[in-house]
Design an enzyme around this catalytic site. Structure first.
Site, PDB file in Angstrom:
ATOM      1  N   ASP A 144       0.823  -1.205   0.000  1.00 16.89           N
ATOM      2  CA  ASP A 144       0.000   0.000   0.000  1.00 16.89           C
ATOM      3  C   ASP A 144       0.865   1.266   0.000  1.00 16.89           C
ATOM      4  OD1 ASP A 144      -2.447   1.349  -0.040  1.00 16.89           O
ATOM      5  OD2 ASP A 144      -3.282   0.163   1.598  1.00 16.89           O
ATOM      6  N   GLU A 177      -0.707   1.566  -5.281  1.00 22.45           N
ATOM      7  CA  GLU A 177      -0.313   2.979  -5.234  1.00 22.45           C
ATOM      8  C   GLU A 177      -1.476   3.896  -5.595  1.00 22.45           C
ATOM      9  OE1 GLU A 177       1.093   6.572  -7.460  1.00 22.45           O
ATOM     10  OE2 GLU A 177       0.193   4.743  -8.289  1.00 22.45           O
ATOM     11  N   TRP A 178      -2.632   3.277  -5.914  1.00 26.15           N
ATOM     12  CA  TRP A 178      -3.892   3.977  -6.205  1.00 26.15           C
ATOM     13  C   TRP A 178      -3.890   4.721  -7.549  1.00 26.15           C
ATOM     14  CZ3 TRP A 178      -2.561   6.898  -1.222  1.00 26.15           C
ATOM     15  CH2 TRP A 178      -2.518   6.017  -0.146  1.00 26.15           C
ATOM     16  N   GLY A 179      -2.848   4.505  -8.364  1.00 29.97           N
ATOM     17  CA  GLY A 179      -2.814   5.109  -9.686  1.00 29.97           C
ATOM     18  C   GLY A 179      -2.395   6.556  -9.737  1.00 29.97           C
ATOM     19  N   GLU A 181       0.550   8.000  -9.620  1.00 32.83           N
ATOM     20  CA  GLU A 181       1.707   8.263 -10.481  1.00 32.83           C
ATOM     21  C   GLU A 181       1.749   7.329 -11.693  1.00 32.83           C
ATOM     22  OE1 GLU A 181       5.410   8.878  -8.329  1.00 32.83           O
ATOM     23  OE2 GLU A 181       4.307   9.549  -6.552  1.00 32.83           O
ATOM     24  N   ASP A 201      -9.799   3.143  -3.531  1.00 28.64           N
ATOM     25  CA  ASP A 201     -10.435   1.935  -3.009  1.00 28.64           C
ATOM     26  C   ASP A 201     -11.873   1.803  -3.490  1.00 28.64           C
ATOM     27  OD1 ASP A 201      -8.109   1.473  -1.652  1.00 28.64           O
ATOM     28  OD2 ASP A 201      -8.943   1.771   0.348  1.00 28.64           O
TER      29      ASP A 201
END
Length: 378
Positions: A144, A177-179, A181, A201
């Site tokens: 995460d 990384e949740w997108g 970068e 999420d």
């Protein structure tokens, strides 16, 4: 496992074994249903349920712990330690139990000073943590991005990717990384990632997963064997949606080549939830060895058409109705990209009905639902 579609094995089958994730990973994760309420007994019971329900034999092989499995602080040697109340025997016996049932074991860590729930992060501890994961028998790491130091994600994730490779154990590396970068543009693979989150999420609602679906438009060129776009885990069976909405959610994740990571309580699945998660024909769409991600072909507002080219030359066509009333949706076979032919065989992936067409596929699609076809030349 070779999936059989509508009673006949695909005409073109290829075995792909190179790499740790030649097809999208399938398994289960604790977070969506249990959050921090994890422990040894729950893991053991879930492992048993994965076997008894048929999940394992359908391809769901990873049993993954998410956040909150750790003690609040590292041990005296600076190593991560499992919470002694939740895992009184440690993680190695738990991993052994999972492995003995023909499954693989995954854990969660964070590329920051603390995990999202406030437990010790792995930033600056990548080598020692990767060695611990290997010693415990970990097969999958979800990594995460909370409480990081603001340094480039590519650098932080590459350090863990390198540490995993040096650990001596093959471990699937899931970059969460949740997108922010854009790991799909190259640095995710360079960091050693086998999949990378493209979104925030997910939540257990129609509005949540459809919003995440929209973020996948245009990303299909970045996904393939050993490097998958990940729009987050499944919410099927968690109770926030009707069964037809769960079915639509599962259909689109299968079409996207998303990792099929269930997040419900497998010990108490309803027949409807079990039927969705174990549907062999939708799993075959997701696990097709060619690894081509499905994409949106047409957007008519609340009605859409999505398609996915399959390795045997067929195409999957999904007629998707986001609206609140039934709608007629259709598309020509030519628009889907299949070669011209005198006729085509059409298989409804959910009803299992077969038919033929000469020029188009069309259906009346209920509200918040899909109709999904696989189409071959006759």
């Amino acid at each position: 496992m070779v999936a059989v579609v509508c009673g006949v094995a695909p005409s073109s089958v290829r075995s792909v074994s190179a790499g740790l994730a030649p097809t999208p990973p399938m398994g289960w994760n604790s977070w969506n249903r249990f959050g921090c309420d994890v422990g040894e007994r729950m893991v053991r019971e879930t492992a048993d349920a994965m076997v008894e329900s048929g999940m394992r034999d359908a391809g769901y092989t990873y049993l993954n712990l998410d956040d909150c499995w750790m003690a609040r602080e590292r041990d005296e040697q600076g190593r991560l330690a499992p919470d002694p109340a939740k895992f009184p025997h440690g993680l190695k016996p738990v991993a052994d139990y999972v492995h003995e049932r023909g499954l693989k074991f995954g854990v969660y860590a964070d590329a920051g000073a603390r995990t999202c729930a406030g437990y010790p992060g792995s930033l600056g501890h990548e080598q020692v943590d990767a060695r611990s994961f290997a010693e415990w028998g970990v097969d999958y790491l979800k990594y995460d991005n909370c409480n990081n130091d603001g340094s480039p994600a590519a650098e932080r994730y590459a350090r863990m990717g390198r540490a995993l490779r040096e650990s001596g154990r093959p471990i699937v590396f899931a970059i969460c990384e949740w997108g922010h970068e854009r790991p799909w543009e190259g640095w995710g693979r360079k960091a050693g990632g086998h999949l990378w989150r493209t979104t925030r999420d997910i939540a257990d609602s129609w509005a949540s997963w459809t919003a995440l679906l929209d973020l996948q438009v245009g990303l299909e060129g970045y996904s393939g064997p050993n490097g998958w776009n990940d729009p987050d885990m499944l919410e099927v069976g968690n109770g926030g949606m009707a069964e037809h909405e769960d079915r639509a959610h599962f259909t689109m994740w299968a079409l996207l080549n998303a990792p099929l990571i269930a997040g419900n309580d497998l010990r108490v699945m309803s027949p409807g939830t079990k039927g969705i998660l174990l549907d062999r024909d939708l799993i075959a769409v997701n696990q097709d060895w060619g690894g081509k991600q499905g994409f949106r072909l047409r957007d008519d507002g609340e009605q859409e058409v999505w398609t996915k080219p399959m390795s045997d030359g067929s195409a999957v066509v999904v007629l998707f109705n986001r609206g609140v009333s039934d709608r007629e949706i259709g598309i020509t076979v030519d628009a889907v990209g299949l070669p011209s032919a005198a006729g085509y065989r059409v298989f409804d992936l959910w009803s299992k009905e077969q038919s033929t067409t000469t020029d188009e596929v069309r259906a009346r699609v209920p509200a918040h639902s899909v109709v999904a076809y696989r189409v071959w030349l006759t």
